[in-house]
Each structure stands twice: as C-alpha cells, then as structure tokens.
Enzyme design. Structure first.
Site, PDB file in Angstrom:
ATOM      1  N   GLN A   1     -17.997  -6.289  -1.117  1.00  0.00           N
ATOM      2  CA  GLN A   1     -17.042  -7.244  -1.763  1.00  0.00           C
ATOM      3  C   GLN A   1     -16.894  -8.535  -1.108  1.00  0.00           C
ATOM      4  OE1 GLN A   1     -13.831  -4.138  -1.878  1.00  0.00           O
ATOM      5  NE2 GLN A   1     -12.802  -5.744  -1.871  1.00  0.00           N
TER       6      GLN A   1
ATOM      7  N   HIS B   1       0.734  -1.088  -0.198  1.00  0.00           N
ATOM      8  CA  HIS B   1       0.193  -0.100  -0.199  1.00  0.00           C
ATOM      9  C   HIS B   1       0.930   1.413  -0.038  1.00  0.00           C
ATOM     10  CE1 HIS B   1      -2.891  -2.833   2.022  1.00  0.00           C
ATOM     11  NE2 HIS B   1      -3.618  -2.391   1.232  1.00  0.00           N
TER      12      HIS B   1
ATOM     13  N   LYS C   1      -0.844  -6.628  -7.961  1.00  0.00           N
ATOM     14  CA  LYS C   1      -1.008  -8.049  -7.259  1.00  0.00           C
ATOM     15  C   LYS C   1      -2.488  -8.484  -7.717  1.00  0.00           C
ATOM     16  CE  LYS C   1      -1.887  -8.814  -3.312  1.00  0.00           C
ATOM     17  NZ  LYS C   1      -3.208  -9.541  -3.020  1.00  0.00           N
TER      18      LYS C   1
ATOM     19  N   SER D   1      -2.593  -8.376   2.628  1.00  0.00           N
ATOM     20  CA  SER D   1      -3.214  -8.120   4.189  1.00  0.00           C
ATOM     21  C   SER D   1      -3.528  -9.650   4.352  1.00  0.00           C
ATOM     22  CB  SER D   1      -4.544  -7.460   4.158  1.00  0.00           C
ATOM     23  OG  SER D   1      -4.116  -6.064   3.742  1.00  0.00           O
TER      24      SER D   1
HETATM   25  O1  PAF Z   1      -7.873  -3.624  -3.295  1.00  0.00           O
HETATM   26  C1  PAF Z   1      -8.471  -3.320  -2.383  1.00  0.00           C
HETATM   27  O2  PAF Z   1      -7.983  -3.138  -1.296  1.00  0.00           O
HETATM   28  C2  PAF Z   1      -9.981  -3.175  -2.426  1.00  0.00           C
HETATM   29  O3  PAF Z   1     -10.416  -4.075  -3.180  1.00  0.00           O
HETATM   30  C3  PAF Z   1     -10.495  -1.564  -3.007  1.00  0.00           C
HETATM   31  C4  PAF Z   1     -10.111  -1.263  -4.292  1.00  0.00           C
HETATM   32  C5  PAF Z   1      -9.935  -0.669  -1.845  1.00  0.00           C
HETATM   33  C6  PAF Z   1     -11.908  -1.537  -2.771  1.00  0.00           C
HETATM   34  O4  PAF Z   1     -12.516  -1.795  -1.896  1.00  0.00           O
END
Ligand code: PAF
Length: 281
Positions: free
Chosen positions: A61, A37, A151, A188
């Site tokens: 999601q 990140h 990734k 993560s």
């Molecule tokens: O890759 C992620 O961490 C998530 O899929 C994102 C793009 C922040 C959307 O919730």
C-alpha cells in the site's frame, strides 16, 4: 496476550475459540499504536469474546515515492498498550506469510471506481494494497467482526464494498475518529509534525467544521469547497483535495443528497493529513 507469528498457530487458536462458540473480533493495524487504535480495540471488546490485533506494515500500500523504511516502528510500546487493553492475541506476520511470491506477483483485490478517487488519485495503487492485505488477513484470522477507524473514511467504504461484493462473512464496525485536544485527528502521521506544524495542522478540521455549517444553508458545493481549500492554504497547509460527497458511494454530492461526508486531505510539512466530517441534512 498471546503472540503469534505463524499461520498454523493462529489457526489452531482460532479453532479452539470457535469450538467454545466464542465470537472473534479483529483489528488490523500497521503498528505505532495511538489512542485511535486503542479505541478500535475497546470497541472490538464490546462486540466479541476474543480480540485479535495484527501488526503488519504492508509494502503493497506504499507508493514508490513513499518511504516505507521510515514508517515508525514501536513494537515493544505497542505490545504493552495492547496488553493494557486486554488484547487476547497479537498476530505479527512476516512479509513471506502475507506475500509468499512477493507482493508484485501476488494475486490482488481491487475495488473499482471508489479506489481511484481522492486519496486513490493522490496515491495510485494504495487501495489495491489495502484491499489485498485486508482480504488476506481476513482469510487468515476468519473473524466474525472487524473494526476500522472512520478517519480513513474512504478506506472504510472500500473495505465494506469488498466485503459486500465478495460475500465475505465478516461484519465491519466503523469506529469514531479520536481527536487530540486541538481537534487534530489522531494518526501515526502526526509523528512527522514539528512543533510549529502542530499549531497549524488543526486548521484542516476547523475548515471541515466551517464547511459542514455552510452546506446546511448553501448548496453551491463547488464554490464552498473551493473557498474551504483556500482557507486551508491560508492557514499554511497545502490542500490536496476537499470534496463534499455522497456518504456511501463517495461520488460528488448533488443538491438532493442528504447523507453527506466531506473528505479532505492536506499536506502539513512532510505529513499528508486526512480528515472528514459526516453531515446529514
Ligand atoms: O489503516 C491501516 O492502518 C491500514 O491501511 C490497514 C487497514 C491495517 C491495512 O494495512
């Protein structure tokens, strides 16, 4: 770093920056930030004057069988890491802001075909949730550019397709995968691995490297993919899929394709790892 929780304060700050003609980059995340990140934030600084990061664990999601409540939350540590990367604004919206009617009754965005392949097949509805939240966040932040990690290659192509199809005025910047010393792609989900699993998890990337070498001289993609899946299983992981694909459409590669990506996912204990390697022939 400015902390913002509501839309009005976010829009006011973005408006002020725009009046000064400053370029704005955006990095959406779900928190639990690792070096992957932070590479996105570093990259964002190269393209823009101001960097906005969001942290929102997006319920839409996650599948019904996926445990959103146990998703790792490390907010204080995340804030410190973002401050150390000179992040200008951290946006932490509540679920009410993102989904005022609840996410099951919300308008959604779905990128057809590509969303149903590979990870989409294993996680039905996942990419609808990703596309919807990213669209909403783009509308709130209105960035000039947005950075996403390579990734999550399929996610990246889905977001690029959404942006192209809906003419969203944002440039998508793909950022290279950051790996641990063992070759394991940072994620993560690596936090779910036990010490023993950490020893076998790098087999996923090692197999991708092996397959990338093989396809330079052997175009029997089906047979090679099957062998690669077996190698991953022999290492103690459980292959979900491994597929040699066209780098942009993600359709199964044909013998004549030159820009390829090998996408793979495997279970290592509780963690579902994903990785990929791009190959230009
Ligand atoms: O890759 C992620 O961490 C998530 O899929 C994102 C793009 C922040 C959307 O919730």
């Amino acid at each position: 770093m400015k902390l913002v929780n509501d839309i009005q304060a976010l829009r006011q700050q973005v408006k002020e920056w725009r009046m000064l003609d400053l370029k704005i980059a955006f990095v959406p995340t779900m928190g639990n930030l690792h070096d992957g990140h932070l590479a996105l934030v570093k990259s964002a600084h190269q393209y823009a004057d101001k960097v906005i990061v969001s942290i929102f664990i997006n319920p839409m999601q996650f599948g019904l069988s996926e445990d959103i409540d146990n998703y790792p939350k490390t907010l204080e540590q995340d804030k410190n890491r973002l401050i150390a990367q000179d992040t200008d604004l951290l946006f932490i919206p509540t679920s009410d802001i993102i989904y005022p009617k609840g996410y099951t009754d919300n308008t959604f965005v779905e990128v057809p075909n590509i969303s149903n392949l590979y990870c989409g097949q294993s996680r039905p509805g996942h990419f609808r949730g990703v596309a919807t939240v990213v669209c909403k966040l783009f509308n709130l932040v209105q960035p000039d550019i947005a950075c996403f990690g390579s990734k999550d290659y399929q996610q990246l192509q889905i977001i690029q397709t959404m942006v192209d199809d809906l003419s969203m005025p944002v440039e998508i910047i793909p950022v290279e995968i950051i790996r641990e010393d063992s070759g394991l792609a940072m994620s993560s989900r690596n936090g779910y691995l036990t010490a023993e699993e950490r020893l076998i998890a790098p087999a996923l990337y090692q197999t991708l490297q092996w397959l990338a070498q093989q396809i330079k001289t052997n175009r029997n993609f089906d047979e090679l993919s099957q062998q690669a899946g077996e190698k991953i299983n022999q290492a103690g992981l459980t292959t979900d899929y491994i597929s040699i694909c066209h780098a942009f459409t993600l359709a199964k590669a044909t013998e004549n394709d030159q820009n390829l990506v090998i996408l793979a996912s495997a279970f290592c204990g509780k963690a579902r790892l994903i990785d990929n390697i791009q190959v230009n022939i």
